[in-house]
Design an enzyme around this catalytic site. Structure first.
Site, PDB file in Angstrom:
ATOM      1  N   TYR A   6     -19.551   3.669  -9.077  1.00 13.80           N
ATOM      2  CA  TYR A   6     -18.948   5.008  -9.087  1.00 13.80           C
ATOM      3  C   TYR A   6     -18.941   5.496 -10.525  1.00 13.80           C
ATOM      4  CZ  TYR A   6     -15.857   8.488  -6.777  1.00 13.80           C
ATOM      5  OH  TYR A   6     -15.315   9.620  -6.205  1.00 13.80           O
TER       6      TYR A   6
ATOM      7  N   ASP B 274       0.861  -1.176   0.000  1.00 13.41           N
ATOM      8  CA  ASP B 274       0.000   0.000   0.000  1.00 13.41           C
ATOM      9  C   ASP B 274       0.901   1.230   0.000  1.00 13.41           C
ATOM     10  OD1 ASP B 274      -1.864   2.022   0.467  1.00 13.41           O
ATOM     11  OD2 ASP B 274      -2.046   1.568   2.615  1.00 13.41           O
TER      12      ASP B 274
ATOM     13  N   ASP C 235      -6.720   3.311  -2.770  1.00 12.70           N
ATOM     14  CA  ASP C 235      -6.761   2.996  -1.349  1.00 12.70           C
ATOM     15  C   ASP C 235      -8.202   2.912  -0.849  1.00 12.70           C
ATOM     16  OD1 ASP C 235      -6.995   5.719  -1.908  1.00 12.70           O
ATOM     17  OD2 ASP C 235      -6.097   6.349  -0.022  1.00 12.70           O
ATOM     18  N   ARG C 236      -9.096   3.715  -1.447  1.00 16.23           N
ATOM     19  CA  ARG C 236     -10.518   3.641  -1.075  1.00 16.23           C
ATOM     20  C   ARG C 236     -11.121   2.307  -1.516  1.00 16.23           C
ATOM     21  NH1 ARG C 236     -13.378   8.847  -3.395  1.00 16.23           N
ATOM     22  NH2 ARG C 236     -15.146   8.018  -2.188  1.00 16.23           N
TER      23      ARG C 236
ATOM     24  N   GLY D 256      -9.921   6.611  -5.884  1.00 17.72           N
ATOM     25  CA  GLY D 256      -8.679   6.303  -5.196  1.00 17.72           C
ATOM     26  C   GLY D 256      -8.531   4.814  -4.929  1.00 17.72           C
TER      27      GLY D 256
ATOM     28  N   LYS E 137       3.154   0.818   3.187  1.00 21.20           N
ATOM     29  CA  LYS E 137       2.975  -0.339   4.053  1.00 21.20           C
ATOM     30  C   LYS E 137       3.182  -1.593   3.224  1.00 21.20           C
ATOM     31  CE  LYS E 137      -0.316   1.356   7.533  1.00 21.20           C
ATOM     32  NZ  LYS E 137      -1.713   1.218   8.053  1.00 21.20           N
TER      33      LYS E 137
END
Length: 243
Positions: free
Chosen positions: A88, A8, A97-98, A95, A15
């Site tokens: 969406y 990530d 990460d979302r 994003g 991470k």
């Protein structure tokens, strides 16, 4: 024994997490992720598959390094199959990460409505339905960004560290505490409001650097999971391995 490796890559840190099936074996955080970090983690281990997710730049050197230590390598893009449905309008701008956080919530609480809150530099509020659809969400400034905006965009207000643990007054009786209360309790109010829009049985999941700061101030129950994004990446990786 074989493992999955996920990365990530955020705006300021990366991470790296190693999983054996769904079990988190170890994780590391790096301000600047280098190929040698991946080589150290993989040493003496068989890495079946790896997934790279970046919200910033494309780390070509990291992807190249992953290909030397893992049998199969994936990148999280808008084209990669997902275990959740994306409702969406502009999935290419969503994003990554979302997406991963929502996938993590779905893996941990299948069949449940979830409000996924990622409290980092920005705070994202994302809705996951019980049938596994991400129906959209909102983006707001994070705690640090709100405090910094008050300092930089006014002539007399000071910068206040709102992220450090400590009591937050209901009403500030001096400027410092007024800023702290306004910033922190403002974010708490946003979470409470978005939670009120969901079904009564909905779960609130918090992740990100300020999750532990906000959770104790909520009147609703909330589950804090600092590794939610990495768990979601592992869920996405497993989905692509098995489909």
């Amino acid at each position: 024994m074989s493992y999955n490796l996920v990365i990530d890559q955020g705006n300021s840190t990366a991470k790296v997490a190693l999983f054996e099936d769904d079990r988190l074996v170890e994780h590391h955080r790096h301000e600047r992720l280098m190929p040698i970090h991946l080589e150290d983690i993989a040493k003496g281990r068989h890495i079946d598959a790896a997934l790279y997710c970046s919200v910033t730049h494309h780390g070509e050197d990291i992807v190249v390094s992953l290909r030397t230590i893992a049998d199969r390598v994936y990148e999280l893009t808008s084209m990669l199959p997902l275990p959740v449905t994306i409702g969406y309008a502009t999935p290419t701008t969503l994003g990554r990460d979302r997406i991963a956080a929502v996938a993590g919530a779905h893996a941990l609480h299948p069949g449940r409505n979830v409000l996924v809150v990622d409290a980092g530099t920005a705070i994202t509020y994302d809705r996951l339905t019980a049938d596994g659809e991400f129906t959209g969400g909102n983006i707001a400034p994070g705690l640090w960004m709100r405090a910094e905006a008050l300092r930089s965009m006014t002539s007399r207000l000071p910068y206040v560290d709102v992220e450090t643990d400590g009591d937050v007054a209901l009403w500030g009786t001096d400027t410092v505490n007024a800023i702290k209360a306004g910033v922190v309790r403002g974010a708490v109010g946003e979470i409470t409001y978005y939670r009120s829009l969901l079904p009564d049985d909905a779960i609130v999941m918090l992740t990100g650097g300020d999750a532990a700061r906000l959770a104790p101030l909520l009147e609703c129950e909330a589950e804090v999971d600092p590794m939610l994004v990495c768990k979601g990446l592992n869920s996405i990786l497993k989905y692509n391995e098995h489909h």
